[in-house]
Design an enzyme around this catalytic site. Structure first.
Site, mmCIF file in Angstrom:
data_model
loop_
_atom_site.group_PDB
_atom_site.id
_atom_site.type_symbol
_atom_site.label_atom_id
_atom_site.label_comp_id
_atom_site.label_asym_id
_atom_site.label_seq_id
_atom_site.Cartn_x
_atom_site.Cartn_y
_atom_site.Cartn_z
ATOM 1 N N ASP A 120 0.772 -1.235 0.000
ATOM 2 C CA ASP A 120 0.000 0.000 0.000
ATOM 3 C C ASP A 120 0.807 1.292 0.000
ATOM 4 O OD1 ASP A 120 -1.702 -2.113 0.526
ATOM 5 O OD2 ASP A 120 -3.036 -0.922 1.769
ATOM 6 N N GLU A 443 -6.207 2.414 9.049
ATOM 7 C CA GLU A 443 -7.248 1.736 8.280
ATOM 8 C C GLU A 443 -8.111 0.969 9.271
ATOM 9 O OE1 GLU A 443 -5.447 0.688 3.884
ATOM 10 O OE2 GLU A 443 -5.751 -0.911 5.318
ATOM 11 N N SER A 469 -9.555 0.301 4.511
ATOM 12 C CA SER A 469 -8.833 -0.531 3.563
ATOM 13 C C SER A 469 -9.574 -0.532 2.235
ATOM 14 C CB SER A 469 -8.737 -1.954 4.112
ATOM 15 O OG SER A 469 -8.337 -2.850 3.101
#
Length: 553
Positions: A120, A443, A469
């Protein structure tokens, strides 16, 4: 060559002696020096294969006449970090990655860079570094994971695993079923198999012109990924020769393309943090109101998990990101005359591209929806905006009004959900989880998955100044700006206040009068950040609002 600054002339012989200390020969030293930024480690499944990708890149560089020199970048696995203090350390690594890569690249005078991220924060962090350093640069990711499969034949992935926990707490799954799901949800190395943040950003790297075709979709375990890495190593030498730099590629028009493809793919809400942050490094401003303008004219063509039941390997077989772009080309929705790392324009890249599966990538005239996968909502609860993955919201929740259930931490919200204290129609509000208030803007896949797993995702909304997320589905609205810790109105929501959500019209309202809000502000004290020492404390002091990309000021 830029590397002449460390290897040419008598004044640079001390520097050159240290290149000899590396075991480099005169022939290697005289060639262009290519920094190969490897984010390999042994704790992140999306990065455990990157050592092999790195070796393939280096082979390609050597084949094309360059000298590859590897150095590392850190990575955090959001899935492993999820649900505990570790998640506070996820987003903050994006800027560490950008800063450390900038330091290494400039200090050592590289002529070009190959960035090898996967998960990410590595992708946006390295794109930010590429923008700063501005030497010829190209990306190749570690590739996505294959989807899992249960004995029943049902395909599965990480997001279904989190939802299984909610189903377990609701009494809908037993220990044996949980065990089977746990063993099969993540069957290979690679970035998790749905259109989550990692895969979203790897696809958008391709879209913005900084990676070759297939970067976002070729599975990690395919040998095609190694061939792509070698081709990337070869291509960097062409970019060095032609002196094509990131700032030549990542223009305002390229970001327009990235946002358009984002909407068509149905990417993660986290792209609304990362694209503005990358653009900021280039002096480009992404106006969140303009994001809605793009969403209004861009049809959503893909419903990959968690929005649907298709996965990254399906997108690859259908033709990948370029096939999505080919559909968008039919309606003239792309800026096509801009350069990419291929050395060609977008228009040239799309010649002979086909869409091989109209179920995975819908035809432009038969989209899942006529509007894009993301929406930015504005109103008194979020004057500077908040974001929702519209493509993963059921039709019944596109408009919703209900009483606020207020929590000042993720943990308190999860406990209430698992204790079955959340009712149909509620609007769960989780605050003090923003960039500054968290700190770190966690998240929150656990509460959203708990709501979905317990069967409430079509009945309950969730709003937070934290983030979600890419694996989140349902009416999950994040990045509320300004955040609670900065005095945003979300800090003054009381239990039972009515909140109105209107996603089609991009609105979110706290149905409380201005006079009442002012009274609450006069009689309230904001909570301080939960962590007061170490890197997170420093981060909290300098981080901007989510609507600005949570950049460091």
């Amino acid at each position: 060559m830029k590397s002449d600054s460390i290897k040419v002339g008598v004044d640079r012989t001390p520097n050159k002696s240290l290149l000899y200390a590396l075991g480099l020969t005169d022939e290697e030293i005289k060639r262009p020096l290519i920094g190969v930024v490897s984010s390999f480690n042994e704790i992140v499944p999306g990065h455990m294969n990157i050592d092999k990708i790195t070796e393939a890149v280096k082979a390609g560089v050597r084949l094309a006449g360059g000298t590859p020199i590897e150095f590392p970048a850190i990575a955090v696995c959001d899935g492993i970090a999820m649900g505990h203090i570790g998640m506070k350390y996820s987003l903050v690594t994006r800027d560490l990655i950008a800063d450390s890569t900038e330091c290494m690249a400039i200090a050592h005078g590289f002529d070009g860079l190959v960035m090898i991220p996967n998960c990410d924060k590595n992708v946006p962090g390295l794109l930010m570094a590429a923008a700063r350093v501005n030497v010829p640069t190209i990306f190749v990711s570690g590739g996505p994971m294959l989807s899992g499969k249960l004995k029943s034949g049902k395909r599965t992935c990480l997001s279904t695993m989190f939802e299984a926990v909610g189903a377990y707490h609701a009494g809908k799954m037993n220990d044996e079923e949980i065990k089977e799901w746990t063993e099969n949800a993540c069957p290979t190395c690679g970035s998790c198999s749905g259109m989550y943040t990692a895969n979203s950003m790897n696809c958008l790297t391709e879209s913005i012109g900084m990676a070759l075709k297939g970067n976002g979709t070729v599975p990690a375990v395919y040998s095609k990924r190694l061939r792509l890495a070698k081709e990337t190593g070869i291509k960097i030498m062409e970019l060095v020769e032609k002196d094509i730099k990131p700032r030549d590629i990542m223009t305002k028009e390229a970001f327009e393309n990235a946002l358009t493809i984002d909407m068509a793919l149905g990417c993660s809400t986290n792209t609304m943090l990362h694209l503005p942050a990358i653009a900021h490094e280039l002096g480009i401003d992404i106006d969140l109101h303009h994001v809605n303008d793009i969403s209004e004219k861009t049809p959503n063509l893909c419903h990959l998990a968690p929005a649907g039941n298709t996965f990254m390997e399906d997108l690859e077989l259908a033709g990948g990101v370029y096939a999505v772009m080919k559909e968008l080309e039919k309606k003239n929705l792309l800026n096509e005359n801009i350069i990419t790392v291929t050395g060609k324009t977008v228009k040239e890249n799309l010649v002979n591209i086909k869409n091989y599966d109209n179920e995975v990538i819908r035809d432009i005239d038969n989209p899942f929806t006529k509007t894009g996968g993301l929406a930015i909502l504005f109103g008194n609860l979020a004057p500077d905006g908040c974001v929702v993955k519209r493509s993963a919201v059921s039709d019944s929740m596109l408009k919703h009004k209900g009483p606020a259930r207020v929590f000042d931490s993720e943990e308190d919200a999860i406990k209430a959900i698992y204790d079955k204290n959340i009712n149909s129609g509620d609007v769960v509000v989780i605050r003090y989880e923003g960039p500054k208030g968290g700190p770190g803007m966690r998240e929150m896949l656990y509460p959203t998955s708990a709501i979905a797993g317990m069967g409430l995702d079509k009945e309950v909304a969730l709003i937070t100044d934290g983030r979600f997320s890419g694996a989140t589905r349902g009416a999950s609205i994040g990045h509320v700006s300004p955040e609670a810790a900065s005095g945003g109105n979300i800090a003054y929501v009381n239990e039972g206040d009515i909140i109105s959500i209107d996603i089609p019209n991009y609105k979110i309202e706290l149905e409380v009068s201005d006079d009442e809000l002012n009274k609450r502000k006069a009689n309230s004290t904001l909570k301080e950040p939960k962590v007061k020492t170490g890197y997170l404390a420093r981060y909290a002091k300098v981080v901007s609002s989510a609507d600005k990309g949570a950049i460091l000021c």
